[in-house]
Scaffold this active site. Structure first.
Site, PDB file in Angstrom:
ATOM      1  N   ASP A  10       0.794  -1.284  -0.169  1.00 33.69           N
ATOM      2  CA  ASP A  10       0.023   0.120   0.119  1.00 33.69           C
ATOM      3  C   ASP A  10       0.764   1.211  -0.039  1.00 33.69           C
ATOM      4  O   ASP A  10       1.569   1.475   1.047  1.00 33.69           O
ATOM      5  CB  ASP A  10      -1.051  -0.028   1.221  1.00 33.69           C
ATOM      6  CG  ASP A  10      -1.764   1.229   1.327  1.00 33.69           C
ATOM      7  OD1 ASP A  10      -1.646   2.204   0.733  1.00 33.69           O
ATOM      8  OD2 ASP A  10      -2.771   0.983   2.420  1.00 33.69           O
ATOM      9  N   ILE A  11       0.883   2.024  -1.049  1.00 30.91           N
ATOM     10  CA  ILE A  11       1.682   2.943  -1.313  1.00 30.91           C
ATOM     11  C   ILE A  11       1.550   4.126   0.010  1.00 30.91           C
ATOM     12  O   ILE A  11       2.527   4.944   0.308  1.00 30.91           O
ATOM     13  CB  ILE A  11       1.714   3.718  -2.751  1.00 30.91           C
ATOM     14  CG1 ILE A  11       2.701   4.716  -2.851  1.00 30.91           C
ATOM     15  CG2 ILE A  11       0.322   4.493  -2.861  1.00 30.91           C
ATOM     16  CD1 ILE A  11       3.101   5.043  -4.232  1.00 30.91           C
ATOM     17  N   ASN A  24      -5.869  12.602 -11.435  1.00 34.98           N
ATOM     18  CA  ASN A  24      -6.652  12.943 -12.615  1.00 34.98           C
ATOM     19  C   ASN A  24      -6.261  14.403 -12.879  1.00 34.98           C
ATOM     20  O   ASN A  24      -5.605  15.081 -11.925  1.00 34.98           O
ATOM     21  CB  ASN A  24      -8.100  12.730 -12.657  1.00 34.98           C
ATOM     22  CG  ASN A  24      -8.723  13.461 -11.332  1.00 34.98           C
ATOM     23  OD1 ASN A  24      -8.389  14.577 -11.197  1.00 34.98           O
ATOM     24  ND2 ASN A  24      -9.485  12.495 -10.682  1.00 34.98           N
ATOM     25  N   GLY A  32      -8.932   4.410  -6.994  1.00 31.33           N
ATOM     26  CA  GLY A  32      -7.692   3.888  -6.860  1.00 31.33           C
ATOM     27  C   GLY A  32      -6.749   4.402  -6.031  1.00 31.33           C
ATOM     28  O   GLY A  32      -7.023   4.784  -4.841  1.00 31.33           O
ATOM     29  N   ASP A  34      -5.336   7.169  -6.345  1.00 30.04           N
ATOM     30  CA  ASP A  34      -5.747   8.553  -5.943  1.00 30.04           C
ATOM     31  C   ASP A  34      -6.611   8.935  -4.885  1.00 30.04           C
ATOM     32  O   ASP A  34      -6.180   9.586  -3.849  1.00 30.04           O
ATOM     33  CB  ASP A  34      -6.348   9.164  -7.352  1.00 30.04           C
ATOM     34  CG  ASP A  34      -6.403  10.637  -7.321  1.00 30.04           C
ATOM     35  OD1 ASP A  34      -5.727  11.456  -6.612  1.00 30.04           O
ATOM     36  OD2 ASP A  34      -7.231  11.265  -8.220  1.00 30.04           O
ATOM     37  N   SER A 117      -1.093   5.104 -14.671  1.00 34.53           N
ATOM     38  CA  SER A 117      -2.027   4.538 -15.768  1.00 34.53           C
ATOM     39  C   SER A 117      -2.280   3.221 -15.967  1.00 34.53           C
ATOM     40  O   SER A 117      -3.024   3.027 -16.950  1.00 34.53           O
ATOM     41  CB  SER A 117      -1.288   5.316 -17.058  1.00 34.53           C
ATOM     42  OG  SER A 117      -1.418   6.610 -16.953  1.00 34.53           O
ATOM     43  N   THR A 118      -1.987   2.250 -14.966  1.00 33.39           N
ATOM     44  CA  THR A 118      -2.328   0.950 -15.465  1.00 33.39           C
ATOM     45  C   THR A 118      -3.612   0.397 -14.847  1.00 33.39           C
ATOM     46  O   THR A 118      -4.105  -0.595 -15.121  1.00 33.39           O
ATOM     47  CB  THR A 118      -1.270  -0.020 -14.706  1.00 33.39           C
ATOM     48  OG1 THR A 118      -1.132   0.036 -13.578  1.00 33.39           O
ATOM     49  CG2 THR A 118       0.114   0.452 -15.658  1.00 33.39           C
ATOM     50  N   GLY A 119      -4.540   1.244 -14.023  1.00 37.46           N
ATOM     51  CA  GLY A 119      -5.743   0.814 -13.514  1.00 37.46           C
ATOM     52  C   GLY A 119      -6.733   1.267 -14.520  1.00 37.46           C
ATOM     53  O   GLY A 119      -6.690   0.895 -15.692  1.00 37.46           O
ATOM     54  N   TYR A 121      -7.206   3.888 -16.427  1.00 32.89           N
ATOM     55  CA  TYR A 121      -6.599   4.418 -17.694  1.00 32.89           C
ATOM     56  C   TYR A 121      -6.110   3.288 -18.628  1.00 32.89           C
ATOM     57  O   TYR A 121      -5.844   3.509 -19.746  1.00 32.89           O
ATOM     58  CB  TYR A 121      -5.468   5.235 -17.231  1.00 32.89           C
ATOM     59  CG  TYR A 121      -5.971   6.492 -16.535  1.00 32.89           C
ATOM     60  CD1 TYR A 121      -7.384   6.861 -16.214  1.00 32.89           C
ATOM     61  CD2 TYR A 121      -5.133   7.753 -16.654  1.00 32.89           C
ATOM     62  CE1 TYR A 121      -7.629   8.213 -15.672  1.00 32.89           C
ATOM     63  CE2 TYR A 121      -5.588   8.808 -15.969  1.00 32.89           C
ATOM     64  CZ  TYR A 121      -6.925   8.954 -15.630  1.00 32.89           C
ATOM     65  OH  TYR A 121      -7.269  10.292 -15.190  1.00 32.89           O
TER      66      TYR A 121
END
Length: 174
Positions: A10-11, A24, A32, A34, A117-119, A121
């Site tokens: 978990d970041i 965004n 996600g 964000d 961008s891999t979620g 997006y």
């Protein structure tokens, strides 16, 4: 050369100088990573982001981390995948490069990146990981960052990053 490592986790719990938010263009929160970062940092983060006036795709802006263990949050806007013909690779690379520029400006020695961008997006994960690692390897020395963590949400993403990190660095063409 900085230490580049991949971890699953978990970041928002990373004890580093800066974490990167896959934001965004409004910078006002979302889903996600964000949404998780905004929840963990507290309402002060949203208030600070409102002052920034949004952000263009491929760029980034810094805020304090507020209630996060990280001192800084670097908010970057990755590209939405549109098949690869709309400068997606360059825009994604710009996100990583911009974070390293922000790291230099804010005297950051350790940084944690999500898989930008891999979620939602939908950037292809292997392609995104290759761009992330190649860009960081190319620009990290100029940033003074000593430790880079690629924080992977799931085991599959972790394995992609670990595999690419085991490969020798690519030599830039040109």
């Amino acid at each position: 050369m900085a230490e580049l490592i991949a971890v699953q986790g978990d970041i928002t719990t990373m004890r580093v100088d800066a974490i990167v938010n896959a934001a965004n263009t409004s910078l006002l929160g979302g889903g996600g990573v964000d949404g998780a970062i905004h929840r963990a940092a507290g309402p002060e983060l949203l208030a600070e982001c409102r002052k920034l006036g949004g952000c263009e795709t491929g760029n980034g802006k810094a805020t304090p981390g507020f209630h996060l263990p990280a001192k800084w949050v670097f908010h970057v806007v990755g590209p939405v995948w549109q098949g690869g013909g709309h400068d997606e690779d360059d825009l994604l690379s710009n996100c990583y490069q911009r974070c390293l520029e922000l790291a230099k400006a804010h005297h950051v020695r350790s940084i944690a990146f999500p898989a930008i961008s891999t979620g939602i997006y939908q950037f292809p994960p292997k392609r995104a990981a290759r761009i992330a690692i190649d860009t960081v390897r190319e620009h990290v020395d100029a940033s003074d960052v000593e430790v880079v963590r690629f924080v992977c949400f799931d085991r599959e993403t972790l394995e992609i990053y670990e595999h690419i990190l085991e490969e020798p660095p690519r030599v830039p063409i040109g």
